[in-house]
Design a protein around this motif. Sequence first.
Motif, mmCIF file in Angstrom:
data_model
loop_
_atom_site.group_PDB
_atom_site.id
_atom_site.type_symbol
_atom_site.label_atom_id
_atom_site.label_comp_id
_atom_site.label_asym_id
_atom_site.label_seq_id
_atom_site.Cartn_x
_atom_site.Cartn_y
_atom_site.Cartn_z
ATOM 1 N N LEU A 92 0.312 -4.402 -5.665
ATOM 2 C CA LEU A 92 -0.835 -4.040 -4.323
ATOM 3 C C LEU A 92 -2.022 -5.003 -4.801
ATOM 4 O O LEU A 92 -2.537 -5.759 -3.603
ATOM 5 C CB LEU A 92 -1.535 -2.659 -4.437
ATOM 6 N N ARG A 146 0.899 -0.973 -0.025
ATOM 7 C CA ARG A 146 -0.146 -0.011 0.011
ATOM 8 C C ARG A 146 0.873 1.417 -0.021
ATOM 9 O O ARG A 146 0.629 2.212 -0.679
ATOM 10 C CB ARG A 146 -1.088 0.007 1.159
ATOM 11 N N GLU A 171 1.055 4.148 -2.874
ATOM 12 C CA GLU A 171 0.617 5.678 -2.296
ATOM 13 C C GLU A 171 1.844 6.522 -2.964
ATOM 14 O O GLU A 171 1.709 7.691 -3.495
ATOM 15 C CB GLU A 171 0.266 5.618 -0.935
#
Length: 205
Positions: A44, A29, A33
Amino acid sequence: LWGLGEGLLHTGRAEEAIAASAEALSIARALHEDRPERASRLILQASLERHAAMLGIVGEIEEAERNLREELEISEWGLAHGDAIVPESVGSHVHSLLSLGEFLARRSDLEEAEKLLVRAYELQMSLADLSEPRSDDVRRVMAIRLLLAEVVSQRGEYDLAVDWASPIIPAARELFDAEPRKEYRVALCTVLERVSTIAWSAGDS
């Protein structure tokens, strides 16, 4: 971390296994991001699926389903934002549909499972317009058709089940004949057994 989690699970240390898997997902994650691009998105998606598999093994069914649905949402976002012409991303989306469809089929949510699997089949077949078919594509088509056959068979639609299942055995034989590896031999045996069960349910002894 994935390997560690699987190893811990095999030794009965479920709580530690889930923690390792959750940490791997957390890293994926953070990576996405920090760098929201196709490569990190695929990582992911894979992390969500592997964590869902781990959760399913230890009986965290609802959490496993949430992970699979999130994986599907992320892959759908990718297709809507430029990945619809990228074979790898379309294949990943097909895999996400297949994973959630199989999960729901095991939970006997047959209606939604069938919708997801039909969509997966349509997308998989559309890949032929984007790239040359590979053995992985053939195996994915076989997996989708087999699951669809089993889902509609559970609903008592045996003729439709046979329609979905009938091309699977020739495809599995052709794959094994072209490359007689253990992996393809096992796949052929699995297909023969599962199609046999479908045929028996349809009254074809």
